[in-house]
Write a protein that holds these residues in place. Structure first.
Motif, PDB file in Angstrom:
ATOM      1  N   SER A 265      32.246  36.392  58.866  1.00  0.00           N
ATOM      2  CA  SER A 265      32.987  36.744  57.646  1.00  0.00           C
ATOM      3  C   SER A 265      32.934  38.247  57.392  1.00  0.00           C
ATOM      4  O   SER A 265      33.935  38.859  57.018  1.00  0.00           O
ATOM      5  CB  SER A 265      32.405  36.014  56.435  1.00  0.00           C
ATOM      6  N   ALA A 266      31.765  38.841  57.592  1.00  0.00           N
ATOM      7  CA  ALA A 266      31.629  40.284  57.351  1.00  0.00           C
ATOM      8  C   ALA A 266      32.584  41.056  58.269  1.00  0.00           C
ATOM      9  O   ALA A 266      33.240  42.022  57.844  1.00  0.00           O
ATOM     10  CB  ALA A 266      30.187  40.721  57.572  1.00  0.00           C
ATOM     11  N   THR A 267      32.667  40.621  59.508  1.00  0.00           N
ATOM     12  CA  THR A 267      33.556  41.286  60.471  1.00  0.00           C
ATOM     13  C   THR A 267      35.018  41.113  60.065  1.00  0.00           C
ATOM     14  O   THR A 267      35.802  42.073  60.060  1.00  0.00           O
ATOM     15  CB  THR A 267      33.329  40.704  61.884  1.00  0.00           C
ATOM     16  N   GLU A 268      35.380  39.880  59.687  1.00  0.00           N
ATOM     17  CA  GLU A 268      36.769  39.624  59.261  1.00  0.00           C
ATOM     18  C   GLU A 268      37.135  40.439  58.017  1.00  0.00           C
ATOM     19  O   GLU A 268      38.219  41.015  57.946  1.00  0.00           O
ATOM     20  CB  GLU A 268      36.920  38.140  58.877  1.00  0.00           C
ATOM     21  N   ILE A 269      36.231  40.439  57.050  1.00  0.00           N
ATOM     22  CA  ILE A 269      36.493  41.179  55.799  1.00  0.00           C
ATOM     23  C   ILE A 269      36.689  42.657  56.114  1.00  0.00           C
ATOM     24  O   ILE A 269      37.589  43.310  55.591  1.00  0.00           O
ATOM     25  CB  ILE A 269      35.327  40.979  54.805  1.00  0.00           C
ATOM     26  N   SER A 270      35.851  43.183  57.000  1.00  0.00           N
ATOM     27  CA  SER A 270      35.963  44.612  57.313  1.00  0.00           C
ATOM     28  C   SER A 270      37.311  44.898  57.979  1.00  0.00           C
ATOM     29  O   SER A 270      37.938  45.916  57.714  1.00  0.00           O
ATOM     30  CB  SER A 270      34.785  45.069  58.178  1.00  0.00           C
ATOM     31  N   LYS A 271      37.767  43.959  58.823  1.00  0.00           N
ATOM     32  CA  LYS A 271      39.060  44.143  59.482  1.00  0.00           C
ATOM     33  C   LYS A 271      40.188  44.061  58.441  1.00  0.00           C
ATOM     34  O   LYS A 271      41.051  44.930  58.367  1.00  0.00           O
ATOM     35  CB  LYS A 271      39.225  43.063  60.560  1.00  0.00           C
ATOM     36  N   ASN A 272      40.158  43.022  57.622  1.00  0.00           N
ATOM     37  CA  ASN A 272      41.247  42.809  56.654  1.00  0.00           C
ATOM     38  C   ASN A 272      41.346  43.926  55.625  1.00  0.00           C
ATOM     39  O   ASN A 272      42.432  44.269  55.179  1.00  0.00           O
ATOM     40  CB  ASN A 272      41.042  41.484  55.908  1.00  0.00           C
ATOM     41  N   ARG A 273      40.204  44.480  55.247  1.00  0.00           N
ATOM     42  CA  ARG A 273      40.213  45.483  54.183  1.00  0.00           C
ATOM     43  C   ARG A 273      40.177  46.915  54.718  1.00  0.00           C
ATOM     44  O   ARG A 273      40.186  47.865  53.943  1.00  0.00           O
ATOM     45  CB  ARG A 273      39.021  45.282  53.238  1.00  0.00           C
ATOM     46  N   GLY A 274      40.121  47.052  56.039  1.00  0.00           N
ATOM     47  CA  GLY A 274      40.102  48.408  56.608  1.00  0.00           C
ATOM     48  C   GLY A 274      38.843  49.178  56.260  1.00  0.00           C
ATOM     49  O   GLY A 274      38.841  50.409  56.206  1.00  0.00           O
ATOM     50  N   VAL A 275      37.757  48.456  55.975  1.00  0.00           N
ATOM     51  CA  VAL A 275      36.481  49.139  55.742  1.00  0.00           C
ATOM     52  C   VAL A 275      35.629  49.019  57.004  1.00  0.00           C
ATOM     53  O   VAL A 275      35.879  48.166  57.854  1.00  0.00           O
ATOM     54  CB  VAL A 275      35.710  48.545  54.531  1.00  0.00           C
ATOM     55  N   VAL A 276      34.659  49.899  57.115  1.00  0.00           N
ATOM     56  CA  VAL A 276      33.760  49.865  58.270  1.00  0.00           C
ATOM     57  C   VAL A 276      32.553  48.991  57.925  1.00  0.00           C
ATOM     58  O   VAL A 276      31.945  49.153  56.866  1.00  0.00           O
ATOM     59  CB  VAL A 276      33.294  51.294  58.623  1.00  0.00           C
ATOM     60  N   LEU A 277      32.235  48.049  58.800  1.00  0.00           N
ATOM     61  CA  LEU A 277      30.996  47.272  58.644  1.00  0.00           C
ATOM     62  C   LEU A 277      29.902  48.113  59.296  1.00  0.00           C
ATOM     63  O   LEU A 277      29.637  48.015  60.482  1.00  0.00           O
ATOM     64  CB  LEU A 277      31.144  45.909  59.338  1.00  0.00           C
ATOM     65  N   SER A 278      29.292  48.996  58.507  1.00  0.00           N
ATOM     66  CA  SER A 278      28.392  49.989  59.110  1.00  0.00           C
ATOM     67  C   SER A 278      27.001  49.427  59.363  1.00  0.00           C
ATOM     68  O   SER A 278      26.216  50.034  60.092  1.00  0.00           O
ATOM     69  CB  SER A 278      28.323  51.238  58.228  1.00  0.00           C
ATOM     70  N   GLU A 279      26.697  48.279  58.757  1.00  0.00           N
ATOM     71  CA  GLU A 279      25.406  47.638  59.080  1.00  0.00           C
ATOM     72  C   GLU A 279      25.509  46.140  58.888  1.00  0.00           C
ATOM     73  O   GLU A 279      26.086  45.659  57.908  1.00  0.00           O
ATOM     74  CB  GLU A 279      24.300  48.204  58.185  1.00  0.00           C
TER      75      GLU A 279
END
Lengths: 371, 371
Positions: A265-279
């Motif tokens: 989910s964290a990976t998907e959210i980062s993709k959908n919202r254009g944010v970086v999953l930095s950790e």
């Protein structure tokens, strides 16, 4: 020596030991104990009962004229709560001989950027970083370890049973997650141009709940207890967010499946919202622990002798005992607490229930000391 | 007198005024200015440009030998950002004569529980609470007020236009929301028994985004810049959450509709999750402001004289000018800023763009001074 006549010593990270030497001090000791640190805005029974109750149990045995064969030891573990350094059960984990922890403690800092080593040194502990392994328990140091604790759940109170005998401790895992976006002015950056790290965190918090409920088992629990936004101003789009996620289950695989779903989910959210999953860091992912049959039998014996009804149960909260179980046969004694409340000021256990718990602890230790 | 030859005074809450007396000082003055306070982790152009740029414009007019008819005044407003006391544009709001603000300032405290009155007193301001109304501007004090500011958006840079002439400032509103639940231990309280105030906050943050996007207009923006959980420990279910929500639009009704939808969502979420909606407070809900036609014409005249291309535009961020517009004809001059970044360290405006802005400001003031 303290006033109970216990020889007191402490180790390199602040675990404190009080020892009553037995007639066969060469044998593994019978240990008991808990912690006195607390999370912010918490109660005053979690942990504290297991330390003061242990001293009271020793006092009771001394007053009764008991002579131990195996030595009896009370341990006050350092930093059971993860509040300052993000690591729960720091003292008992280290005693359990976790080499990676000894390594990581050399680098860890609190949220004021004070290192663990500096904090320990300023608290008066001899903090040669090479010395951390000296905390590791030698094999067979303890023939048994028993911890007295409030239940932190509602079952005993609801069923009117004074003693819980813990047969297993649920498997806990902690994960930290950080998202990063571009931030910017809350008025000037239009919605399509945003990548809001705060909304990513909000979505992930709800995803944690969803994945936990999907497990289908009442025993799976998950919590986002920490969610922080940066810079944290009403007129600024969050450019960073930080979450700390706690997932537990009595089934290790089921718990790990939930963590894996949270990661996806964290990976998907980062993709959908254009944010970086930095950790996405699993800080700890511990297996559950089973109580030792010999310790359970001694606790049952003690409860029966004292004519106290008991219930065998699992501990959903975890404790220093989870780690002591790696280096010693382990068992836990629970007593009821008001409405199952814990980790908040309303936490309460009655003097009568505490007295029962102390008596069961004393008799259990006495029995195990003579075995 | 400062080194520019301006007579300096300050009012009871810390707004600072530098005055260049005109030949007809009895007429309303031409004012300019902005603020130098900033949100945490922000840039150094927002506000500061409008203060230092105003002093540079005065210097430029003095060097050119200009003699004002109406006096020229530079104002440095106190507390434009809401960081400390949760109230944006504190200085200019009070100058605009908002009686309710004068009342509420007598009670407001910061997050360290320091009252506004104590903070102001310890900063050296004469803080007789009865004196707060003395800050209210007298009618016709200013014949015009002009503020120079970075755009805080990407349009001027993208289109390569050096000057923006603001025709309206979007209508801002701030709302604080609090949810309360029972909290408890993250391991021991099973999912069906929870009422997690943190998850309620996460849902509301996402509802803010949804309702803003539903407005259908690119001009509606909404942000949750502050989301705090209590007690804020990984192993504790949040028992309280606090959100601060910023919603803006150039259309006041459309913005108010969004706030109403957010209120309904907050109520629904509290019902569904069994948490208490302990606060839903609209801190401010200001109408938009239109620039005055005479000031717009003076700014256009100045840009044309200087051979600088300009674009008429609205300001999506709001400024002290929003409140000065209530007591004076108002206009704003924008200059481009790097990628539209603001409220973060990457905020930047080039010396060339700042020079253009100062020149337009100086010429606008000169023209209005003679009218």
């Amino acid at each position: 020596m303290n006033q109970l006549g216990l020889a007191v010593r402490e180790d390199a990270v602040g675990n404190i030991f009080g020892s009553w030497e037995g007639s066969e001090a060469g044998l593994g000791a019978v240990g008991t104990g808990s912690h006195v640190d607390a999370i912010p805005f918490s109660g005053k029974y979690d942990g504290v009962l297991g330390v003061l109750g242990a001293l009271e149990a020793i006092s009771l045995l001394k007053r009764s004229g008991f002579q131990p064969k195996r030595s009896l030891e009370v341990i006050m573990f350092t930093s059971e709560e993860p509040t300052r350094f993000g690591i729960s059960c720091l003292g008992s984990r280290l005693m359990a001989g976790i080499e990676e922890l000894a390594q990581s403690l050399r680098k860890v800092v609190d949220n004021q950027n004070v290192s663990f080593l500096d904090a320990a040194e300023s608290a008066g502990y001899k903090m040669d970083p090479k010395d951390l392994q000296s905390v590791f328990l030698k094999k067979d140091s303890y023939s048994a370890f028993i911890e007295l604790h409030i239940e932190q759940g509602p079952i005993l109170e609801k069923e009117g049973i004074p003693i819980g005998i813990v047969t297993a401790i649920a498997a806990p895992a902690s994960t930290t997650v950080e998202f990063e976006g571009n931030g910017g002015h809350a008025g000037a950056v239009l919605m399509p141009a945003r990548n809001d790290a705060g909304l990513a965190a909000a979505e992930l918090a709800l995803a944690v709940e969803k994945h936990v409920l999907e497990s289908g088992s009442i025993d799976t629990v998950g919590t986002v207890g920490i969610l922080q936004l940066h810079p944290g101003a009403i007129n600024s789009i969050p450019s960073k967010s930080h979450l700390e996620i706690d997932v537990r289950d009595i089934d290790e695989k089921r718990r790990n499946d939930v963590i894996e779903k949270i990661r996806r989910s964290a990976t998907e959210i980062s993709k959908n919202r254009g944010v970086v999953l930095s950790e996405f860091k699993i800080v700890n992912q511990d297996p559950p622990a089973l109580s030792d049959q010999s310790v359970v039998e001694a606790m049952e014996f003690a409860a029966k002798q004292l004519n106290l009804e008991y219930k065998k149960m699992i501990s959903r909260a975890y404790h220093d005992s989870l780690f002591m179980a790696r280096v010693s046969p382990m068992g836990m004694i629970f007593i009821p607490c008001y409405k199952g409340y814990s980790h908040k000021p309303e936490e309460y256990a009655s003097p009568e229930d505490m007295t029962n718990g102390v008596k069961v602890l004393a008799l259990t230790m006495a029995k195990l000391s003579l075995e």
